[in-house]
Scaffold this motif. Structure first.
Motif, mmCIF file in Angstrom:
data_model
loop_
_atom_site.group_PDB
_atom_site.id
_atom_site.type_symbol
_atom_site.label_atom_id
_atom_site.label_comp_id
_atom_site.label_asym_id
_atom_site.label_seq_id
_atom_site.Cartn_x
_atom_site.Cartn_y
_atom_site.Cartn_z
ATOM 1 N N GLU A 1 29.135 29.763 43.453
ATOM 2 C CA GLU A 1 30.475 29.269 43.171
ATOM 3 C C GLU A 1 31.407 30.458 42.961
ATOM 4 O O GLU A 1 31.014 31.476 42.369
ATOM 5 C CB GLU A 1 30.488 28.401 41.907
ATOM 6 C CG GLU A 1 29.704 27.112 42.031
ATOM 7 C CD GLU A 1 30.354 26.121 42.981
ATOM 8 O OE1 GLU A 1 31.592 26.206 43.160
ATOM 9 O OE2 GLU A 1 29.630 25.280 43.527
ATOM 10 N N PRO A 2 32.663 30.363 43.436
ATOM 11 C CA PRO A 2 33.611 31.460 43.221
ATOM 12 C C PRO A 2 33.856 31.689 41.723
ATOM 13 O O PRO A 2 33.978 30.742 40.949
ATOM 14 C CB PRO A 2 34.892 30.980 43.915
ATOM 15 C CG PRO A 2 34.453 29.905 44.848
ATOM 16 C CD PRO A 2 33.251 29.270 44.217
ATOM 17 N N VAL A 3 33.916 32.956 41.345
ATOM 18 C CA VAL A 3 34.199 33.323 39.955
ATOM 19 C C VAL A 3 35.719 33.389 39.781
ATOM 20 O O VAL A 3 36.419 33.962 40.624
ATOM 21 C CB VAL A 3 33.562 34.678 39.606
ATOM 22 C CG1 VAL A 3 33.890 35.072 38.165
ATOM 23 C CG2 VAL A 3 32.052 34.619 39.820
ATOM 24 N N ILE A 4 36.227 32.813 38.700
ATOM 25 C CA ILE A 4 37.664 32.822 38.416
ATOM 26 C C ILE A 4 37.966 33.964 37.447
ATOM 27 O O ILE A 4 37.294 34.113 36.419
ATOM 28 C CB ILE A 4 38.132 31.483 37.829
ATOM 29 C CG1 ILE A 4 37.809 30.340 38.806
ATOM 30 C CG2 ILE A 4 39.627 31.528 37.520
ATOM 31 C CD1 ILE A 4 38.446 30.508 40.181
ATOM 32 N N HIS A 5 38.987 34.745 37.773
ATOM 33 C CA HIS A 5 39.336 35.879 36.928
ATOM 34 C C HIS A 5 40.103 35.385 35.698
ATOM 35 O O HIS A 5 41.069 34.618 35.826
ATOM 36 C CB HIS A 5 40.207 36.868 37.707
ATOM 37 C CG HIS A 5 40.185 38.259 37.144
ATOM 38 N ND1 HIS A 5 40.720 38.567 35.918
ATOM 39 C CD2 HIS A 5 39.680 39.419 37.634
ATOM 40 C CE1 HIS A 5 40.559 39.854 35.681
ATOM 41 N NE2 HIS A 5 39.919 40.398 36.704
ATOM 42 N N PRO A 6 39.712 35.810 34.501
ATOM 43 C CA PRO A 6 40.370 35.306 33.292
ATOM 44 C C PRO A 6 41.803 35.787 33.117
ATOM 45 O O PRO A 6 42.582 35.164 32.391
ATOM 46 C CB PRO A 6 39.481 35.850 32.160
ATOM 47 C CG PRO A 6 38.817 37.060 32.734
ATOM 48 C CD PRO A 6 38.600 36.741 34.185
ATOM 49 N N HIS A 7 42.188 36.888 33.757
ATOM 50 C CA HIS A 7 43.542 37.418 33.549
ATOM 51 C C HIS A 7 44.608 36.643 34.294
ATOM 52 O O HIS A 7 45.726 36.487 33.794
ATOM 53 C CB HIS A 7 43.597 38.881 33.987
ATOM 54 C CG HIS A 7 42.864 39.815 33.076
ATOM 55 N ND1 HIS A 7 42.782 39.623 31.713
ATOM 56 C CD2 HIS A 7 42.160 40.946 33.335
ATOM 57 C CE1 HIS A 7 42.072 40.589 31.176
ATOM 58 N NE2 HIS A 7 41.687 41.414 32.127
ATOM 59 N N ASP A 8 44.273 36.162 35.517
ATOM 60 C CA ASP A 8 45.326 35.529 36.316
ATOM 61 C C ASP A 8 44.961 34.139 36.815
ATOM 62 O O ASP A 8 45.799 33.478 37.429
ATOM 63 C CB ASP A 8 45.705 36.420 37.504
ATOM 64 C CG ASP A 8 44.501 36.825 38.350
ATOM 65 O OD1 ASP A 8 43.483 36.110 38.342
ATOM 66 O OD2 ASP A 8 44.588 37.870 39.027
ATOM 67 N N GLY A 9 43.734 33.681 36.574
ATOM 68 C CA GLY A 9 43.354 32.342 36.996
ATOM 69 C C GLY A 9 43.088 32.207 38.483
ATOM 70 O O GLY A 9 42.856 31.094 38.968
ATOM 71 N N LEU A 10 43.099 33.304 39.212
ATOM 72 C CA LEU A 10 42.815 33.306 40.643
ATOM 73 C C LEU A 10 41.351 33.631 40.873
ATOM 74 O O LEU A 10 40.658 34.105 39.967
ATOM 75 C CB LEU A 10 43.695 34.337 41.356
ATOM 76 C CG LEU A 10 45.201 34.100 41.330
ATOM 77 C CD1 LEU A 10 45.926 35.280 41.960
ATOM 78 C CD2 LEU A 10 45.566 32.811 42.052
ATOM 79 N N PRO A 11 40.840 33.385 42.076
ATOM 80 C CA PRO A 11 39.480 33.846 42.368
ATOM 81 C C PRO A 11 39.345 35.336 42.080
ATOM 82 O O PRO A 11 40.281 36.111 42.261
ATOM 83 C CB PRO A 11 39.330 33.553 43.870
ATOM 84 C CG PRO A 11 40.274 32.424 44.123
ATOM 85 C CD PRO A 11 41.440 32.662 43.204
ATOM 86 N N TRP A 12 38.173 35.733 41.622
ATOM 87 C CA TRP A 12 37.919 37.132 41.268
ATOM 88 C C TRP A 12 37.680 37.914 42.553
ATOM 89 O O TRP A 12 36.692 37.716 43.239
ATOM 90 C CB TRP A 12 36.702 37.221 40.362
ATOM 91 C CG TRP A 12 36.567 38.532 39.646
ATOM 92 C CD1 TRP A 12 36.672 39.777 40.176
ATOM 93 C CD2 TRP A 12 36.306 38.712 38.253
ATOM 94 N NE1 TRP A 12 36.504 40.736 39.222
ATOM 95 C CE2 TRP A 12 36.265 40.112 38.022
ATOM 96 C CE3 TRP A 12 36.091 37.844 37.191
ATOM 97 C CZ2 TRP A 12 36.020 40.638 36.764
ATOM 98 C CZ3 TRP A 12 35.848 38.379 35.939
ATOM 99 C CH2 TRP A 12 35.810 39.762 35.730
ATOM 100 N N PHE A 13 38.624 38.806 42.855
ATOM 101 C CA PHE A 13 38.540 39.585 44.083
ATOM 102 C C PHE A 13 37.941 40.960 43.795
ATOM 103 O O PHE A 13 38.258 41.586 42.779
ATOM 104 C CB PHE A 13 39.925 39.765 44.702
ATOM 105 C CG PHE A 13 40.610 38.479 45.065
ATOM 106 C CD1 PHE A 13 40.081 37.643 46.031
ATOM 107 C CD2 PHE A 13 41.770 38.092 44.418
ATOM 108 C CE1 PHE A 13 40.704 36.453 46.360
ATOM 109 C CE2 PHE A 13 42.409 36.909 44.745
ATOM 110 C CZ PHE A 13 41.863 36.077 45.713
ATOM 111 N N VAL A 14 37.093 41.417 44.689
ATOM 112 C CA VAL A 14 36.584 42.778 44.623
ATOM 113 C C VAL A 14 36.852 43.446 45.963
ATOM 114 O O VAL A 14 36.978 42.783 46.998
ATOM 115 C CB VAL A 14 35.071 42.821 44.306
ATOM 116 C CG1 VAL A 14 34.782 42.149 42.979
ATOM 117 C CG2 VAL A 14 34.251 42.182 45.420
ATOM 118 N N VAL A 15 36.966 44.765 45.928
ATOM 119 C CA VAL A 15 37.167 45.553 47.143
ATOM 120 C C VAL A 15 36.082 46.617 47.189
ATOM 121 O O VAL A 15 35.854 47.315 46.190
ATOM 122 C CB VAL A 15 38.558 46.209 47.166
ATOM 123 C CG1 VAL A 15 38.726 47.069 48.420
ATOM 124 C CG2 VAL A 15 39.649 45.143 47.116
ATOM 125 N N ALA A 16 35.412 46.718 48.321
ATOM 126 C CA ALA A 16 34.314 47.664 48.459
ATOM 127 C C ALA A 16 34.563 48.610 49.621
ATOM 128 O O ALA A 16 35.084 48.205 50.668
ATOM 129 C CB ALA A 16 32.999 46.914 48.690
#
Length: 426
Positions: free
Chosen positions: A168-183
């Motif tokens: 399941e997509p993780v929701i970021h607590p700071h903005d309520g959006l999906p938790w995005f990562v960049v690699a």
């Protein structure tokens, strides 16, 4: 030489004696002119241009100075992007992207730079990947389109949505959006798909890249997003690289104005009544005068706000929210003002503008393509209107926040959701 004025240079890094990036860009004009046909037909820039741009510092403009970068003042860099775009829109576009930006820790970067140059290509606008935490890092799969500069890059990066153990997509607590990562991962471990056959900016190599279940060590991944910065200095406290969209477009407009003046000053071919009249009609003069004024005004406004933003970034992060909103407006205004100015010139130039291979024809195709970039959508002026309408309200200001960040965060609604904000790492 451009017929519009140059901006004063931004201050160089203290203790570093070097030519300005604008001077370096001007020296490259003969090389770029000679490679125009190759850039268009092969849909990428020749290796010697890539080498020159890395050596003269333009491809290292945002690389931290302790890593051998320039860490230039953003106005100095915008001058160079504008100048190169005046000569060739594809090269100017790549200079906007191959700027040397990194979120990797200094020791990681030093190890990488001992092995190769730092030339990256990224797509962080579209969350085209899926990331799953595993011991020591992440497993990432995805395909990212429109990755300009991927043919010459040795490192690639893309934005991915973080998924949990239940898929399941993780929701970021700071903005309520999906938790995005960049690699970041080696270009050699990705598959490049040659999908770029665009209307304009044909030399940018803006194809797709893809990875499948690739392990990426934690040290190569940015999970914190905007909430933490490895290099907490002014150049890295705002998305100054995004403002190069405006500089690129204005450079194209300068090139169109110069080309039109050149056509006016060229002797007409025997029997060509329209060419003989080029520049003598009131409409030609009106279009030239108006286009030049439009470009000057948009440029002055954008450069002024970038300078103010850098001054603000010298004191704080984040910079003033209203300034961020105004910068977004000035940036898209520069792009679409340049598009309108080029279109005016293109219409008045007549037949000499329509043949493939003519500079004015290429510039016209380049600006139409550049202005269609998602971040430069003219419709995003709505965020500016939302800010103006809500900034003085009891619960304002508040603008719509979706996946694509027209106005860089954090936003005031983040502060309200986070309460005191003590949870965040500033």
């Amino acid at each position: 030489m451009s017929i519009t004025v140059d901006t004063p240079q931004g201050p160089p890094v203290p203790g570093v004696d070097r030519p300005t990036l604008l001077e370096a860009a001007r020296e490259m004009e003969p090389m770029l002119r000679a490679a125009e046909e190759t850039i268009e037909t092969e849909r990428r820039v020749p290796a010697e241009i890539t080498d020159a741009l890395y050596e003269n510092g333009i491809y290292r403009a945002f690389l931290p100075y302790e890593l051998g970068g320039i860490e230039s003042h953003p106005l100095e860099w915008l001058d160079a992007v504008e100048e190169l775009s005046r000569v060739n829109g594809s090269v100017g576009w790549l200079c906007m992207l191959h700027s040397g930006t990194t979120f990797l820790a200094p020791d990681v970067m030093r190890n990488l730079l001992e092995q190769d140059r730092w030339i990256t290509a990224s797509n962080v606008g579209r969350a085209g990947g899926k990331a799953v935490r595993v011991p020591g890092g992440y497993r990432i799969s995805g395909r990212w389109p429109f990755t300009s500069g991927s043919p010459e890059a040795n490192w690639l990066s893309g934005r991915s949505v973080l998924y949990d153990e239940n898929d399941e997509p993780v929701i970021h607590p700071h903005d309520g959006l999906p938790w995005f990562v960049v690699a970041f991962f080696p270009a050699s471990e990705a598959t490049l798909h040659d999908t770029w056959d665009g209307h304009g900016l044909r030399g940018t190599g803006s194809g797709d890249f893809e990875v499948n279940d690739l392990f990426v060590p934690s040290e190569m991944v940015n999970e914190a997003g905007i909430w933490e910065r490895e290099y907490d200095r002014p150049l890295y406290r705002y998305w100054f690289n995004v403002t190069a969209h405006g500089a690129h477009a204005l450079g194209l407009a300068k090139g169109a104005i110069e080309e039109f003046v050149g056509l006016v000053q060229t002797s007409a071919k025997r029997g060509s009544y329209r060419q003989a009249r080029l520049g003598k009609e009131a409409m030609h003069q009106y279009a030239l005068g108006k286009a030049d004024t439009m470009v000057r005004a948009a440029r002055a406004h954008l450069w002024d706000l970038v300078g103010k933003a850098y001054e603000s970034a010298e004191e704080q992060w984040p910079i003033d929210y209203e300034l961020r909103v105004q910068l977004h407006a000035a940036n898209i205004n520069a792009v679409h003002t340049a598009r309108a100015a080029i279109d005016m010139i293109f219409q008045q130039a007549g037949a000499p503008a329509v043949f493939r291979g003519r500079r004015l024809e290429r510039i016209h195709r380049d600006i139409l393509t550049a202005a269609n970039h998602a971040l430069m959508a003219e419709s995003s002026f709505d965020r500016v209107g939302q800010y103006i309408m809500s900034k003085d309200s009891p619960n304002g200001p508040e603008i719509e926040i979706r996946e694509i960040g027209y106005v860089p965060g954090p936003h005031p609604q983040h502060d309200r959701k986070a309460g005191s904000g003590s949870e965040r790492s500033f």
